[in-house]
Write an enzyme that holds these catalytic residues in place. Structure first.
Site, PDB file in Angstrom:
ATOM      1  CE  LYS A  25       0.816  -0.748  -2.796  1.00  0.00           C
ATOM      2  NZ  LYS A  25       1.017   0.661  -1.844  1.00  0.00           N
TER       3      LYS A  25
ATOM      4  NE  ARG B 250       2.041  -2.997   2.924  1.00  0.00           N
ATOM      5  CZ  ARG B 250       1.323  -2.770   2.141  1.00  0.00           C
ATOM      6  NH1 ARG B 250       0.647  -3.090   1.880  1.00  0.00           N
ATOM      7  NH2 ARG B 250       1.024  -1.205   2.114  1.00  0.00           N
TER       8      ARG B 250
ATOM      9  NE  ARG C 103      -5.867   6.465   1.282  1.00  0.00           N
ATOM     10  CZ  ARG C 103      -4.486   5.102   0.900  1.00  0.00           C
ATOM     11  NH1 ARG C 103      -3.816   4.478  -0.549  1.00  0.00           N
ATOM     12  NH2 ARG C 103      -3.711   4.691   1.942  1.00  0.00           N
TER      13      ARG C 103
ATOM     14  NE  ARG D 129      -6.329   3.118   4.658  1.00  0.00           N
ATOM     15  CZ  ARG D 129      -5.664   2.447   3.764  1.00  0.00           C
ATOM     16  NH1 ARG D 129      -5.717   2.359   2.512  1.00  0.00           N
ATOM     17  NH2 ARG D 129      -4.636   2.008   4.366  1.00  0.00           N
TER      18      ARG D 129
ATOM     19  NE  ARG E  82       0.031   3.218   5.642  1.00  0.00           N
ATOM     20  CZ  ARG E  82      -0.978   3.502   5.659  1.00  0.00           C
ATOM     21  NH1 ARG E  82      -1.522   4.807   5.481  1.00  0.00           N
ATOM     22  NH2 ARG E  82      -1.183   3.246   4.099  1.00  0.00           N
TER      23      ARG E  82
END
Ligand code: ADP
Ligand code: ADP
Ligand code: ZN
Length: 210
Positions: A13, A88, A123, A157, A168
């Protein structure tokens, strides 16, 4: 043009919202980034949000809705924006509607869970400006581990640890995925398959929305 980018954590996203926004001069609004910056600045909101984010859970609706209200009233949002990571939950979608914000299109970026778990391990995020990279797919161009835009170091992260990613994804399927049917009902949903190649995916996103 006001858009929502919907998708599982790590679906892409943020990456594709940034590219589309640059092309069309839209503001990008990422609740995840706003929350991470609140944590970094040690605000009361940041302290409250941090507990939920560390465990992979969603931050309570009231907190996030408050942030969005404030952010959307800033001048750069007046000429169109992309919401990345908001809403969300159905409750957040209802709150957005109650604010009187009109949404033109909702992009549902679809990526399978297994692909996501692998992807998230690579990431990296800039510790200063928040720009996102991937060690294999979108590495920094100038130097390893350094942000192309601001020169700060890239970090992993805390919530990208594999166990937290699984949690998640579970939360995504339970609380966020129902928004697909919600916006389909409103007649504004378009779905794009997230491909392996980020550039091919961007092209598919442009074609779906332009
Ligand atoms: P989200 O905002 O949905 O959590 P990001 O835009 O942060 O997702 O992307 C998650 C990670 O996946 C980033 O490290 C990104 O560089 C990487 N990535 C790998 N392949 C792709 C792809 N095809 N499209 C977008 N991002 C990809
Ligand atoms: P990703 O798309 O990779 O899950 P984000 O940066 O969008 O990452 O979000 C990181 C975390 O911030 C989420 O796991 C959640 O705890 C919190 N968060 C972000 N946006 C929202 C939202 N709209 N509602 C509740 N929590 C949110
Ligand atoms: Zn940077």
């Amino acid at each position: 043009m006001n858009l929502i980018f919907l998708g599982a954590p790590g679906a892409g996203k943020g990456t594709h919202a940034a590219r589309f926004a640059e092309r069309h001069k839209l503001a990008t609004v990422s609740t995840g980034e706003l929350l991470r910056s609140a944590i970094k600045n040690g605000t009361e909101l940041g302290k409250q949000a941090n507990v939920y984010m560390q465990s992979g859970d969603l931050v309570p609706d009231e907190l996030v809705i408050g942030i969005i209200k404030e952010r959307l009233s800033e001048p750069d949002c007046a000429n169109g924006f992309i919401l990345d990571g908001f809403p969300r939950t159905i409750k957040q979608a209802e709150a957005l509607k109650a604010l009187g914000v009109s949404i033109d299109r909702v992009l549902n970026l679809h990526v399978d869970d297994e692909v996501i778990v692998t992807r998230m391990s690579g990431r990296r995020v800039c510790s200063e400006c928040g720009k996102t990279y991937h060690v294999l797919y979108t590495p920094p161009k100038k130097a390893d581990g350094i942000c192309d835009d601001c020169g700060a170091s890239l970090t992993i992260r805390a919530d990208d640890a594999p166990e937290t990613v699984r949690e998640r994804l579970r939360v995504y399927h339970e609380k966020t995925a129902p928004l697909i049917a919600y916006y389909e009902n409103e007649g504004i949903l378009v779905t794009v398959e997230g491909r392996e190649d980020p550039d091919e995916t961007s092209k598919a996103v442009f074609e779906a929305l332009e």
